[in-house]
Design an enzyme around this catalytic site. Structure first.
Site: not given
Length: 518
Positions: A34, A138, A276
């Site tokens: 395309t 799919k 920490h």
């Protein structure tokens, strides 16, 4: 004769696409394409069929509709093992499409420019591309779906292989394609949701991209990885540039994140030392970043060992020489002088990072905390309290210096794990009590630390992230030289604490706002 297979190629990023198309042709594929991709392939001498020759329908609406056609999606979705499906294709003169190579319109890149107009962003929402990817994915049993140029070589190798099980490979490609479209949709939905100013939508998808593997998580038996926002946050550890040292660990990243959040609250020269997830020292100075460093370091010379330091000004030779004397895990700054780099890079195990501190005010508005089965979302606590909003609740009024110190204590305490107590002067922490199960425990830790370090100065004030449930913290503070206290107030026993402050002649200010940090 083996039937020729068809590949449909339509990509925005054309890197490597010519070579990929050539490889497909060698393995027996014909190419359909395309727009710009068709032109690119044709210019490079590749035999290619334009999409409208397949569909028998022209591209319309400025290219918005070109692949949204039954001949495309039927060719992708038809189950090759289903005789009825294949008979339908033959009846309607539809050829199968056996490979789709698509990467989507650059929506993320467009909105990342920052000043893009909404109509321009909308035009970069791809419709046909995600539709083809979903159809191909799919039907991965029969169709290769390719979204990543880094997979081109592996795809060609799989297609060329004889007698190998390619189904598992196609399934992995399909899963990757669905991840790709999910991220794409999440970025679009986040962008439009932000424009609509919807803070807590009915569903929330957070698009993240893999940044790096980590050797392990909090502990060596835990697997871990680092993901960053798909739309990068400029003021973040993910966006910091590492100049020296080995890769950051899981704990490094969390600590560094906490440290830069803290530094973002200060505009004047500031140094944060963190251990920490809690500050062990924080110093500011009106002019000299070196003095800020000295204050942060002297606040707790023991805990800074093996800690993380954030400096919101350039690190120069003076500071680098001082840092070189101790073990630091990480130093983060907007920049380092050449001499400072030379000094610090001589230490093998230190990590040096640069970060654009000018972007700190545009950092993430929300923060996310995972819990089993869900996620908590809240606004970050970016509130900078103002003394004008506070209420003096004691007979004694704080002095001008005490007011300044109280504001500083308040800025720091919101970054300390609850229960949180800070003891400070106007420009440095003297003691920090963090994460205790009762408030008096945190108060004792903070005050005793200040006394042990010999850092008691005037003013000598205390900040609390939440109210005092009883008067024991005030009593202990007064007995140890604290001259003023800042706390939210709101306890049913507030008056007990106020009376205790009045008994010892110290000032107390209530803010009306707590700053819990769990």
């Amino acid at each position: 004769m083996k039937k020729m297979k068809n590949a449909l190629i339509s990509v925005s990023d054309k890197t490597g696409i010519v070579e990929f198309a050539q490889g497909l042709i060698k393995t027996g594929y014909s190419i359909i394409s395309t727009g710009g991709t068709y032109k690119k392939l044709q210019e490079n001498g590749i035999s290619v069929t334009e999409i409208d020759e397949v569909t028998g329908f022209p591209e319309i609406l400025d290219g918005r509709v070109k692949t949204l056609h039954p001949k495309v999606h039927a060719g992708l979705l038809a189950k090759r093992s289903n005789k009825e499906h294949m008979a339908t294709l033959e009846k309607l003169n539809i050829n199968t499409i056996d490979l789709v190579c698509v990467n989507l319109y650059p929506f993320k890149e467009t909105i990342s420019k920052g000043d893009v107009a909404l109509p321009d962003a909308i035009e970069q929402i791809d419709i046909g591309g995600p539709s083809m990817l979903r159809s191909a994915s799919k039907n991965f049993e029969s169709v290769y779906v390719v979204t990543d140029q880094h997979d081109y070589a592996d795809v060609l190798e799989q297609i060329s292989s004889e007698g190998t099980d390619q189904l598992a490979f196609r399934q992995k490609l399909a899963a990757k394609a669905f991840r790709h479209t999910a991220e794409y949709d999440a970025i679009i939905s986040s962008y439009l949701t932000d424009i609509a100013e919807i803070e807590f939508p009915e569903t929330k998808t957070i698009p993240l991209e893999f940044k790096q593997s980590l050797r392990y998580g909090e502990n060596s038996h835990q697997k871990a990885a680092f993901y960053q926002n798909s739309l990068p946050t400029n003021y973040s550890i993910a966006s910091a540039k590492q100049l020296h040292g080995k890769e950051l660990s899981y704990n490094n990243i969390r600590d560094a994140d906490a440290a830069i959040k803290m530094a973002s609250d200060f505009d004047q020269p500031c140094v944060v030392a963190l251990k920490h997830m809690n500050p062990c020292g924080l110093g500011v100075d009106d002019e000299d970043i070196y003095q800020a460093w000295q204050k942060a370091y002297s606040a707790d010379k023991i805990s800074i060992f093996g800690g993380i330091v954030v400096v919101n000004r350039e690190v120069d030779e003076r500071i680098a020489n001082e840092m070189h004397k101790i073990f630091l895990e990480i130093v983060i700054a907007p920049s380092f002088t050449d001499k400072a780099l030379e000094i610090l890079e001589s230490k093998k195990n230190i990590r040096l990072l640069t970060l654009d501190f000018s972007q700190s005010k545009d950092a993430d508005k929300f923060e996310f905390t995972s819990v089993l089965g869900g996620m908590l979302v809240q606004e970050r606590d970016t509130v900078i309290d103002s003394y004008d909003d506070f209420k003096v609740v004691t007979k004694k009024q704080p002095t001008a210096e005490e007011k300044k110190a109280l504001l500083f204590a308040q800025k720091v305490v919101k970054h300390v794990k609850s229960n949180a107590i800070t003891v400070t002067t106007t420009d440095m922490t003297l003691g920090v009590g963090a994460g205790q199960m009762n408030r008096i425990g945190s108060a004792k830790i903070a005050i005793e630390q200040a006394e042990e370090n010999g850092n008691i100065k005037v003013p000598f004030v205390m900040g609390s992230d939440a109210f005092f449930p009883m008067d024991d913290c005030v009593k202990f503070a007064a007995e140890h030289g604290i001259t003023a206290i800042i706390q939210p107030g709101g306890s049913i026993h507030d008056q007990d604490s106020i009376d205790m402050a009045d008994k010892y002649g110290i000032a107390m200010v209530c803010t009306g706002r707590r700053h819990f940090k769990h």
